[in-house]
Design an enzyme around this catalytic site. Sequence first.
Site, PDB file in Angstrom:
ATOM      1  N   TYR A 168      45.919 -52.656 -31.361  1.00  0.00           N
ATOM      2  CA  TYR A 168      46.877 -53.852 -31.680  1.00  0.00           C
ATOM      3  C   TYR A 168      48.375 -53.674 -31.109  1.00  0.00           C
ATOM      4  O   TYR A 168      48.965 -54.448 -31.013  1.00  0.00           O
ATOM      5  CB  TYR A 168      46.854 -54.181 -33.182  1.00  0.00           C
ATOM      6  CG  TYR A 168      47.347 -55.527 -33.608  1.00  0.00           C
ATOM      7  CD1 TYR A 168      46.741 -56.697 -33.053  1.00  0.00           C
ATOM      8  CD2 TYR A 168      48.476 -55.658 -34.457  1.00  0.00           C
ATOM      9  CE1 TYR A 168      47.140 -57.983 -33.424  1.00  0.00           C
ATOM     10  CE2 TYR A 168      48.992 -56.791 -34.781  1.00  0.00           C
ATOM     11  CZ  TYR A 168      48.270 -58.351 -34.334  1.00  0.00           C
ATOM     12  OH  TYR A 168      48.713 -59.359 -34.735  1.00  0.00           O
ATOM     13  N   LYS A 197      54.659 -58.476 -35.284  1.00  0.00           N
ATOM     14  CA  LYS A 197      54.319 -59.369 -36.425  1.00  0.00           C
ATOM     15  C   LYS A 197      55.114 -58.892 -37.976  1.00  0.00           C
ATOM     16  O   LYS A 197      55.294 -59.697 -38.755  1.00  0.00           O
ATOM     17  CB  LYS A 197      52.823 -59.326 -36.696  1.00  0.00           C
ATOM     18  CG  LYS A 197      51.968 -59.955 -35.507  1.00  0.00           C
ATOM     19  CD  LYS A 197      52.267 -61.384 -35.556  1.00  0.00           C
ATOM     20  CE  LYS A 197      51.045 -62.005 -34.937  1.00  0.00           C
ATOM     21  NZ  LYS A 197      51.331 -63.669 -34.932  1.00  0.00           N
TER      22      LYS A 197
END
Length: 257
Positions: free
Chosen positions: A158, A165
């Site tokens: 990720y 995020k």
Amino acid sequence: MPAIVDLNGKRGLVIGIANEDSIAAGCAAAFHQAGAELAVTYLNDKALRYVSPVAEAVRARIMLPCDVRVPGQLEEVFETISRQWGHLDFVLHSIAFAPREDLQTSVVNCSAEGFALAMDISCHSFIRVAKLAMPLMSDGGSLLTVTFYGSERVVQNYNLMGPVKAALESTVRYIAADLADKRIRANAISAGPVKTRAASGIGRFDELLDEVRDRTPGHHLISIEDVGRVAAFLASDAGASTNGSVVFADNGFHTVA
């Protein structure tokens, strides 16, 4: 007794539909099913043919291009809504981007330029959305964005989107506090992994799906329809007491060590 999730009489904007398989499409469908009137955006002319079927299915009254990197496009979306509708009840922000070369390397090796671009498109654009939506939400409203568990824990591959995020989730909390006196709430939906076009940029994503399926209680992955139902609730009056929160739609994956 009326349905708990009732969006009849409400108008909403959905930003970030890529195609019929995107999370934003699932949310738009749920908003429409709950009775909302919708405006939707598409990224550019190339994306238009993929977004048009979704817009038609949800009977979107307004459909406009919106690339947050293009000066004035986001502002034009809200100006058009102001002219045609005069008010807005909810907005779903479901856009994220990182250059492939920066996404597919470790955080310590990502470029400053790539990190800044990912932060601008994926996080700061939500601040811009909130500021533009605020004058149209004179009777209160709901601001929604989409996040992922990689903001809280390290998820393999990720990479830089984890810090991005995390920043988005913090932004949600501050916007919720800033706008609470205007009865405008802000929440993030932390969706479990869904096989979308955006997710295809994450390395070995199929392996991530298999791992999440194996570890999730019940061994079920979520669907865009699952996320849509949560979004519809948060956009409705029934979700009025939920503010500044990260609401999980992942079948319980985040609860498992």
